[in-house]
Design a protein around this motif. Structure first.
Motif, mmCIF file in Angstrom:
data_model
loop_
_atom_site.group_PDB
_atom_site.id
_atom_site.type_symbol
_atom_site.label_atom_id
_atom_site.label_comp_id
_atom_site.label_asym_id
_atom_site.label_seq_id
_atom_site.Cartn_x
_atom_site.Cartn_y
_atom_site.Cartn_z
ATOM 1 N N GLU A 1 0.825 -1.223 0.000
ATOM 2 C CA GLU A 1 0.000 0.000 0.000
ATOM 3 C C GLU A 1 0.852 1.262 0.000
ATOM 4 N N GLN A 2 2.078 1.171 0.511
ATOM 5 C CA GLN A 2 2.944 2.340 0.609
ATOM 6 C C GLN A 2 4.288 2.146 -0.084
ATOM 7 N N GLU A 3 4.331 1.299 -1.100
ATOM 8 C CA GLU A 3 5.555 1.106 -1.884
ATOM 9 C C GLU A 3 5.185 0.931 -3.355
ATOM 10 N N THR A 4 5.855 1.703 -4.198
ATOM 11 C CA THR A 4 5.604 1.637 -5.640
ATOM 12 C C THR A 4 6.937 1.561 -6.361
ATOM 13 N N PHE A 5 7.056 0.582 -7.248
ATOM 14 C CA PHE A 5 8.260 0.460 -8.067
ATOM 15 C C PHE A 5 7.976 1.159 -9.392
ATOM 16 N N VAL A 6 8.739 2.224 -9.656
ATOM 17 C CA VAL A 6 8.547 3.030 -10.867
ATOM 18 C C VAL A 6 9.607 2.645 -11.889
ATOM 19 N N THR A 7 9.159 2.404 -13.110
ATOM 20 C CA THR A 7 10.060 2.153 -14.225
ATOM 21 C C THR A 7 9.797 3.202 -15.289
ATOM 22 N N ILE A 8 10.855 3.868 -15.735
ATOM 23 C CA ILE A 8 10.756 4.840 -16.825
ATOM 24 C C ILE A 8 11.594 4.301 -17.974
ATOM 25 N N THR A 9 10.971 4.175 -19.151
ATOM 26 C CA THR A 9 11.641 3.666 -20.341
ATOM 27 C C THR A 9 11.527 4.717 -21.436
#
Length: 155
Positions: free
Chosen positions: A94-102
């Protein structure tokens, strides 16, 4: 001579200890984004809308077309130079997000394409570090402005 089999793609990733909604919103809402990335925006990201982003300290900007916007999951834009950038937001809790930018679609000769991809990867890594500091600790690091202080335009 080195021959590339496929064009380079820049990729930057980071775990942000905030909800996917909050992290997604930080890229959609220029009131937040201007605290860690660009300095001025013509508006909030909306699918099908063209938005202007400016980095006033460098005297440069970009007109981006928002091609896809999936709340809390994905953003896809096309820049004025023809490259595309995709953000994906993968909740880990609920309080962790893995962000990927390509970032892809670089043009030019092999050296130019490789240099653009390397520069893009470094830039997006700084953006994610700035976002992490802001959302997790409330700190504005000024990373983008401080990257090249000698390149600032004088008013």
């Amino acid at each position: 001579m080195i021959i590339l089999i496929q064009d380079p793609v820049a990729k930057a990733e980071m775990l942000i200890r905030r909800s996917a909604e909050e992290v997604f919103e930080a890229f959609v809402d220029p009131n937040v984004t201007t605290r860690f990335w660009f300095t001025k925006s013509s508006g909030r990201l909306e699918e099908g809308k063209r938005i202007r982003w400016d980095w006033e300290m460098y005297g440069v900007g970009d007109d981006v077309l928002v091609k896809a916007l999936e709340p809390n999951r994905r953003i896809l834009i096309e820049s004025s130079d023809g490259t595309t950038t995709e953000w994906t937001f993968a909740p880990r809790s609920e309080q962790e997000t893995f962000v990927t930018i390509t970032n892809s679609g670089f043009t030019g000769n092999g050296d130019e394409i490789a240099n653009q991809a390397i520069d893009s990867m470094g830039g997006y890594t700084m953006v994610l570090c700035g976002l992490k500091a802001l959302l997790e600790h409330g700190v504005v690091l000024n990373l983008v402005a401080d990257k090249a202080p000698d390149a600032h335009v004088r008013k």
